[in-house]
Design a protein around this motif. Sequence first.
Motif, PDB file in Angstrom:
ATOM      1  N   ASN A 176      36.458  29.396  34.389  1.00 58.25           N
ATOM      2  CA  ASN A 176      36.534  30.669  35.105  1.00 58.25           C
ATOM      3  C   ASN A 176      35.182  31.083  35.673  1.00 58.25           C
ATOM      4  O   ASN A 176      34.971  32.247  36.010  1.00 58.25           O
ATOM      5  N   SER A 177      34.285  30.125  35.804  1.00 56.24           N
ATOM      6  CA  SER A 177      32.928  30.425  36.238  1.00 56.24           C
ATOM      7  C   SER A 177      32.798  30.311  37.756  1.00 56.24           C
ATOM      8  O   SER A 177      33.416  29.467  38.393  1.00 56.24           O
ATOM      9  N   PHE A 178      31.937  31.149  38.309  1.00 58.42           N
ATOM     10  CA  PHE A 178      31.575  31.042  39.732  1.00 58.42           C
ATOM     11  C   PHE A 178      30.711  29.803  39.958  1.00 58.42           C
ATOM     12  O   PHE A 178      30.662  29.266  41.053  1.00 58.42           O
ATOM     13  N   ALA A 179      30.016  29.367  38.911  1.00 58.94           N
ATOM     14  CA  ALA A 179      29.278  28.086  38.885  1.00 58.94           C
ATOM     15  C   ALA A 179      28.078  28.056  39.813  1.00 58.94           C
ATOM     16  O   ALA A 179      27.715  27.017  40.353  1.00 58.94           O
ATOM     17  N   TRP A 180      27.422  29.188  39.948  1.00 62.64           N
ATOM     18  CA  TRP A 180      26.209  29.306  40.765  1.00 62.64           C
ATOM     19  C   TRP A 180      25.010  28.857  39.943  1.00 62.64           C
ATOM     20  O   TRP A 180      24.763  29.345  38.852  1.00 62.64           O
ATOM     21  N   ILE A 181      24.243  27.905  40.466  1.00 57.13           N
ATOM     22  CA  ILE A 181      23.021  27.413  39.815  1.00 57.13           C
ATOM     23  C   ILE A 181      21.843  28.090  40.498  1.00 57.13           C
ATOM     24  O   ILE A 181      21.574  27.849  41.677  1.00 57.13           O
ATOM     25  N   ASN A 182      21.132  28.935  39.746  1.00 56.31           N
ATOM     26  CA  ASN A 182      20.116  29.766  40.400  1.00 56.31           C
ATOM     27  C   ASN A 182      19.110  30.290  39.385  1.00 56.31           C
ATOM     28  O   ASN A 182      19.324  30.221  38.174  1.00 56.31           O
ATOM     29  N   THR A 219      31.759  40.298  25.347  1.00 58.99           N
ATOM     30  CA  THR A 219      32.599  39.365  26.113  1.00 58.99           C
ATOM     31  C   THR A 219      33.244  40.073  27.296  1.00 58.99           C
ATOM     32  O   THR A 219      34.459  40.266  27.339  1.00 58.99           O
ATOM     33  N   PRO A 220      32.448  40.499  28.277  1.00 60.65           N
ATOM     34  CA  PRO A 220      33.031  41.209  29.423  1.00 60.65           C
ATOM     35  C   PRO A 220      33.936  40.292  30.241  1.00 60.65           C
ATOM     36  O   PRO A 220      33.617  39.116  30.449  1.00 60.65           O
ATOM     37  N   PRO A 221      35.074  40.831  30.715  1.00 57.08           N
ATOM     38  CA  PRO A 221      35.975  40.013  31.524  1.00 57.08           C
ATOM     39  C   PRO A 221      35.534  39.960  32.983  1.00 57.08           C
ATOM     40  O   PRO A 221      34.883  40.886  33.477  1.00 57.08           O
ATOM     41  N   GLY A 222      35.881  38.895  33.657  1.00 50.33           N
ATOM     42  CA  GLY A 222      35.605  38.777  35.088  1.00 50.33           C
ATOM     43  C   GLY A 222      36.749  38.081  35.789  1.00 50.33           C
ATOM     44  O   GLY A 222      37.163  36.983  35.401  1.00 50.33           O
ATOM     45  N   LEU A 223      37.280  38.734  36.818  1.00 45.94           N
ATOM     46  CA  LEU A 223      38.403  38.180  37.584  1.00 45.94           C
ATOM     47  C   LEU A 223      37.876  37.480  38.830  1.00 45.94           C
ATOM     48  O   LEU A 223      37.061  38.042  39.577  1.00 45.94           O
ATOM     49  N   ILE A 224      38.322  36.263  39.037  1.00 46.51           N
ATOM     50  CA  ILE A 224      37.957  35.493  40.231  1.00 46.51           C
ATOM     51  C   ILE A 224      39.230  34.998  40.903  1.00 46.51           C
ATOM     52  O   ILE A 224      40.141  34.508  40.238  1.00 46.51           O
ATOM     53  N   GLY A 236      29.945  37.185  38.523  1.00 43.31           N
ATOM     54  CA  GLY A 236      30.588  37.210  37.209  1.00 43.31           C
ATOM     55  C   GLY A 236      32.069  37.528  37.276  1.00 43.31           C
ATOM     56  O   GLY A 236      32.761  37.455  36.277  1.00 43.31           O
ATOM     57  N   GLY A 237      32.552  37.879  38.466  1.00 41.21           N
ATOM     58  CA  GLY A 237      33.953  38.231  38.628  1.00 41.21           C
ATOM     59  C   GLY A 237      34.145  39.733  38.752  1.00 41.21           C
ATOM     60  O   GLY A 237      33.217  40.520  38.573  1.00 41.21           O
ATOM     61  N   ALA A 238      35.358  40.123  39.094  1.00 41.16           N
ATOM     62  CA  ALA A 238      35.691  41.530  39.245  1.00 41.16           C
ATOM     63  C   ALA A 238      36.193  42.100  37.928  1.00 41.16           C
ATOM     64  O   ALA A 238      36.707  41.376  37.077  1.00 41.16           O
ATOM     65  N   ASP A 239      36.056  43.420  37.776  1.00 39.85           N
ATOM     66  CA  ASP A 239      36.747  44.104  36.685  1.00 39.85           C
ATOM     67  C   ASP A 239      38.248  43.951  36.931  1.00 39.85           C
ATOM     68  O   ASP A 239      38.745  44.356  37.986  1.00 39.85           O
ATOM     69  N   PRO A 240      38.983  43.353  35.994  1.00 35.84           N
ATOM     70  CA  PRO A 240      40.411  43.122  36.258  1.00 35.84           C
ATOM     71  C   PRO A 240      41.214  44.404  36.452  1.00 35.84           C
ATOM     72  O   PRO A 240      42.290  44.378  37.068  1.00 35.84           O
ATOM     73  N   THR A 244      41.879  33.902  38.018  1.00 32.11           N
ATOM     74  CA  THR A 244      41.522  33.675  36.619  1.00 32.11           C
ATOM     75  C   THR A 244      40.797  34.903  36.096  1.00 32.11           C
ATOM     76  O   THR A 244      40.141  35.624  36.855  1.00 32.11           O
ATOM     77  N   VAL A 245      40.945  35.141  34.800  1.00 32.75           N
ATOM     78  CA  VAL A 245      40.148  36.164  34.130  1.00 32.75           C
ATOM     79  C   VAL A 245      39.380  35.463  33.020  1.00 32.75           C
ATOM     80  O   VAL A 245      39.965  34.963  32.064  1.00 32.75           O
ATOM     81  N   GLY A 246      38.081  35.389  33.191  1.00 32.59           N
ATOM     82  CA  GLY A 246      37.236  34.720  32.206  1.00 32.59           C
ATOM     83  C   GLY A 246      36.488  35.736  31.359  1.00 32.59           C
ATOM     84  O   GLY A 246      36.174  36.833  31.822  1.00 32.59           O
ATOM     85  N   TYR A 247      36.220  35.367  30.113  1.00 33.14           N
ATOM     86  CA  TYR A 247      35.452  36.230  29.212  1.00 33.14           C
ATOM     87  C   TYR A 247      34.113  35.551  28.958  1.00 33.14           C
ATOM     88  O   TYR A 247      34.046  34.456  28.425  1.00 33.14           O
ATOM     89  N   ARG A 248      33.062  36.222  29.400  1.00 35.21           N
ATOM     90  CA  ARG A 248      31.745  35.600  29.416  1.00 35.21           C
ATOM     91  C   ARG A 248      31.007  35.888  28.108  1.00 35.21           C
ATOM     92  O   ARG A 248      30.799  37.058  27.769  1.00 35.21           O
ATOM     93  N   PRO A 249      30.586  34.853  27.377  1.00 39.32           N
ATOM     94  CA  PRO A 249      29.875  35.072  26.110  1.00 39.32           C
ATOM     95  C   PRO A 249      28.444  35.534  26.376  1.00 39.32           C
ATOM     96  O   PRO A 249      27.562  34.730  26.670  1.00 39.32           O
ATOM     97  N   THR A 250      28.212  36.837  26.293  1.00 45.13           N
ATOM     98  CA  THR A 250      26.941  37.420  26.721  1.00 45.13           C
ATOM     99  C   THR A 250      26.235  38.101  25.557  1.00 45.13           C
ATOM    100  O   THR A 250      26.683  39.156  25.088  1.00 45.13           O
TER     101      THR A 250
END
Length: 355
Positions: free
Chosen positions: A43-49, A214-219, A255-259, A290-296
């Motif tokens: 569920n990652s945007f997969a940006w390398i930066n 674990t904030p959610p992110g919608l992509i 990181g995605g949108a707030d679902p 997708t809604v991903g939960y990012r381990p932050t």
Amino acid sequence: MSKNIIVIGAGIIGASIAWHLAKAGAQVTVIADSAAGGVATPNSFAWINASWGNPEPYFRLRTRAMAEWTRLARDLPGLPLAWCGGLCWDLSAADMETYARQHSSWGYGIDRVDRASAARIEPNLKEIPDFALHVAEEGVAEPVAATKGLLADAERRGARIIASTVTALVQTDGKIAGVDTSHGLIASDEVVIAAGVGSPDIAATAGINLPIETPPGLIVHSRPYEKLLNGLVLAERLHMRQTAEGRIIAGSDFGGADPGMDPQVTARELFEAMKAMLRGGDKLELDFHTVGYRPTPIDGFPIIGRPEGMNGLYVAVMHSGITLAPAVGLFAAREILDGERDPLLAPYGLSRFAQ
């Protein structure tokens, strides 16, 4: 005799650590209760930066990780990696100027671009900013394919991959000596927790607190389509890129949108906004979201290293897993096998939360 190491987690971080350990000659067992790619990675945007908002020590770790992606791609030909560049105007003009001045002074290759230059970089954008920043050295990895590639090559090097659920860390004489799983006890010389959002529950079985949100992110993901985007586009309230298979993926930020209350509605609204930004976008079709939960970790920075007072355990949990994976895999393998902690990891031990 080679060290016997269990890696819990089959996302990009667990896969990178397992691959680097196997390459260095360790006996590696990967245990995961999800498919290759884990939970957050697909569920990652997969940006390398090494973009906006970094204190300099974290910037240095991120730029080192970008360089390690190039090294990893040489070691694993076919790894789905593209240095496509990123075009950014999602900050105020003053903030963009501050970011550009600071990161340029640190050696980041930022170009200030006007409307005409932005249109040349991304000719299919309908809304062209008067002022934007372009970083040609930023890129993307296709996260699941990269993870599967790492795990497959780790297997080729002798690693075992077991589909199971870790129910507890096993302690013997004050040392972690293995894991208890839904398939029974597995012994090891060291255990690596790289299970993303599942990491705190596993660590808690040994009395270790991992302070993680674990904030959610919608992509949203379009059906594959002809090439409309050359690189990453980081516009106000809409970040998007086109994948190797032609899907355009987007979130309200990387990181995605707030679902929201109704993720289906949020996804449709986001997709319509994306279509409206692109010439030819009217023909795009929404395939899925997708809604991903990012381990932050609660301070935003990675937790990497051995918890104090607990031998036989190593933790690697973070957001920005895609960017950091090759460097974290390399550094973790060296620390686990040789006891050498890379100076770039100095700020990122678990002990910082005990102060």
